[in-house]
Design a protein around this motif. Structure first.
Motif, PDB file in Angstrom:
ATOM      1  N   UNK A   1       0.800  -1.224   0.000  1.00 42.43           N
ATOM      2  CA  UNK A   1       0.000   0.000   0.000  1.00 42.43           C
ATOM      3  C   UNK A   1       0.837   1.281   0.000  1.00 42.43           C
ATOM      4  N   UNK A   2       2.116   1.165  -0.318  1.00 43.03           N
ATOM      5  CA  UNK A   2       2.951   2.377  -0.441  1.00 43.03           C
ATOM      6  C   UNK A   2       2.773   2.950  -1.849  1.00 43.03           C
ATOM      7  N   UNK A   3       2.881   4.279  -1.960  1.00 40.22           N
ATOM      8  CA  UNK A   3       2.716   4.917  -3.268  1.00 40.22           C
ATOM      9  C   UNK A   3       4.007   4.836  -4.077  1.00 40.22           C
ATOM     10  N   UNK A   4       3.856   4.436  -5.332  1.00 37.40           N
ATOM     11  CA  UNK A   4       4.942   4.520  -6.319  1.00 37.40           C
ATOM     12  C   UNK A   4       4.519   5.556  -7.346  1.00 37.40           C
ATOM     13  N   UNK A   5       5.379   6.526  -7.571  1.00 34.75           N
ATOM     14  CA  UNK A   5       5.098   7.576  -8.564  1.00 34.75           C
ATOM     15  C   UNK A   5       5.723   7.174  -9.890  1.00 34.75           C
ATOM     16  N   UNK A   6       4.910   7.148 -10.936  1.00 25.69           N
ATOM     17  CA  UNK A   6       5.388   6.764 -12.276  1.00 25.69           C
ATOM     18  C   UNK A   6       5.338   8.003 -13.160  1.00 25.69           C
ATOM     19  N   UNK A   7       6.510   8.469 -13.558  1.00 27.29           N
ATOM     20  CA  UNK A   7       6.616   9.686 -14.372  1.00 27.29           C
ATOM     21  C   UNK A   7       6.633   9.277 -15.833  1.00 27.29           C
ATOM     22  N   UNK A   8       5.588   9.658 -16.561  1.00 25.75           N
ATOM     23  CA  UNK A   8       5.471   9.285 -17.969  1.00 25.75           C
ATOM     24  C   UNK A   8       5.684  10.524 -18.825  1.00 25.75           C
ATOM     25  N   UNK A   9       6.668  10.425 -19.727  1.00 29.52           N
ATOM     26  CA  UNK A   9       7.010  11.558 -20.595  1.00 29.52           C
ATOM     27  C   UNK A   9       6.698  11.200 -22.051  1.00 29.52           C
ATOM     28  N   UNK A  10       6.907  12.138 -22.930  1.00 29.30           N
ATOM     29  CA  UNK A  10       6.596  11.941 -24.352  1.00 29.30           C
ATOM     30  C   UNK A  10       7.218  10.646 -24.866  1.00 29.30           C
ATOM     31  N   UNK A  11       6.369   9.791 -25.425  1.00 34.60           N
ATOM     32  CA  UNK A  11       6.840   8.516 -25.963  1.00 34.60           C
ATOM     33  C   UNK A  11       6.577   7.337 -25.039  1.00 34.60           C
ATOM     34  N   UNK A  12       6.174   7.636 -23.801  1.00 33.88           N
ATOM     35  CA  UNK A  12       5.903   6.565 -22.847  1.00 33.88           C
ATOM     36  C   UNK A  12       4.441   6.137 -22.893  1.00 33.88           C
ATOM     37  N   UNK A  13       4.211   4.833 -22.856  1.00 27.40           N
ATOM     38  CA  UNK A  13       2.842   4.320 -22.798  1.00 27.40           C
ATOM     39  C   UNK A  13       2.759   3.325 -21.650  1.00 27.40           C
ATOM     40  N   UNK A  14       1.737   3.483 -20.808  1.00 23.65           N
ATOM     41  CA  UNK A  14       1.574   2.543 -19.707  1.00 23.65           C
ATOM     42  C   UNK A  14       0.154   1.990 -19.681  1.00 23.65           C
ATOM     43  N   UNK A  15       0.059   0.782 -19.129  1.00 24.23           N
ATOM     44  CA  UNK A  15      -1.224   0.136 -18.905  1.00 24.23           C
ATOM     45  C   UNK A  15      -1.330  -0.143 -17.412  1.00 24.23           C
ATOM     46  N   UNK A  16      -2.347   0.438 -16.780  1.00 22.81           N
ATOM     47  CA  UNK A  16      -2.643   0.129 -15.384  1.00 22.81           C
ATOM     48  C   UNK A  16      -3.724  -0.943 -15.380  1.00 22.81           C
ATOM     49  N   UNK A  17      -3.502  -2.051 -14.680  1.00 25.41           N
ATOM     50  CA  UNK A  17      -4.486  -3.138 -14.736  1.00 25.41           C
ATOM     51  C   UNK A  17      -5.791  -2.761 -14.040  1.00 25.41           C
ATOM     52  N   UNK A  18      -6.868  -3.379 -14.475  1.00 23.05           N
ATOM     53  CA  UNK A  18      -8.160  -3.196 -13.793  1.00 23.05           C
ATOM     54  C   UNK A  18      -7.979  -3.564 -12.330  1.00 23.05           C
ATOM     55  N   UNK A  19      -8.563  -2.746 -11.438  1.00 18.42           N
ATOM     56  CA  UNK A  19      -8.550  -3.090 -10.027  1.00 18.42           C
ATOM     57  C   UNK A  19      -7.402  -2.544  -9.211  1.00 18.42           C
ATOM     58  N   UNK A  20      -6.415  -1.892  -9.861  1.00 21.78           N
ATOM     59  CA  UNK A  20      -5.302  -1.322  -9.091  1.00 21.78           C
ATOM     60  C   UNK A  20      -5.707   0.081  -8.619  1.00 21.78           C
ATOM     61  N   UNK A  21      -5.427   0.391  -7.367  1.00 17.26           N
ATOM     62  CA  UNK A  21      -5.681   1.752  -6.876  1.00 17.26           C
ATOM     63  C   UNK A  21      -4.596   2.675  -7.411  1.00 17.26           C
TER      64      UNK A  21
END
Length: 200
Positions: free
Chosen positions: A123-143
């Motif tokens: 339950x700790x926060x991870x910060x994901x910095x997405x810049x131009x050219x980055x694509x991410x998929x967050x799965x269903x159900x993740x806070x």
């Protein structure tokens, strides 16, 4: 090449554990000392990532292949900045409320940058910095939650399987099937037991 083979994705996507200060949400919020998280560690939480050619997103074959492989039939573009987004202040506040979705959240940054924060197994926060050219998929159900960084601008492609459903379920929504399935797939399996030391 040697063993220092660099993950090219890290030029457009970086992740780290956040401090717990309540300063401006758009600041990096690094811990002291900084605790970076590898993209492989993120994938153990179900967060997938790619580095794509943002200058040619309309014709990019790699993006086309990802869309075909993962069934992303719908796309649109959203610009998040004070000038372009109606009800900007309210929307930014809503984006930063911790929530989950019952479908994947797919975001491809074609200009600018922003922070997607996700919870780890503890339950700790991870910060994901997405810049131009980055694509991410967050799965269903993740806070998770989203905020701009101090540049105050992102232009992102939103992708979706079928008709888009943007409904956020603010925490707590642990009774939803998507949340239970997420916990079973990525948290209770203890897939992180072989996690490498972040300093390695």
């Amino acid at each position: 090449m040697g063993s220092a083979c660099k993950d090219v994705r890290e030029e457009v996507i970086q992740a780290w554990y956040m401090d717990d200060s309540d300063e401006d949400q758009r600041l990096p919020h690094h811990c002291d000392p900084k605790k970076f998280v590898s993209l492989d560690q993120l994938s153990e939480l179900g967060v997938l990532s790619w580095r794509l050619d943002a200058d040619n997103y309309e014709t990019d074959e790699e993006l086309k292949k990802i869309r075909e492989d993962r069934g992303y039939s719908y796309t649109d573009l959203i610009e998040v900045c004070p000038e372009k987004l109606p009800n900007y202040e309210e929307k930014i506040k809503n984006f930063f409320e911790e929530h989950l979705h019952t479908d994947e959240e797919i975001r491809y940054c074609v200009a600018g940058s922003g922070y997607f924060d996700v919870r780890d197994r503890d339950d700790a926060w991870i910060r994901v910095w997405v810049k131009k050219g980055g694509m991410i998929v967050l799965p269903a159900g993740i806070y998770h939650r989203f905020t701009l960084d101090t540049d105050n601008y992102i232009k992102a492609m939103r992708l979706f399987v079928g008709d888009p459903v943007w409904t956020p379920f603010n925490r707590p929504h642990d009774h939803l099937a998507a949340r239970k399935e997420y916990l079973e797939a990525f948290v209770q399996t203890g897939g992180g037991s072989h996690a490498v030391d972040a300093a390695a």
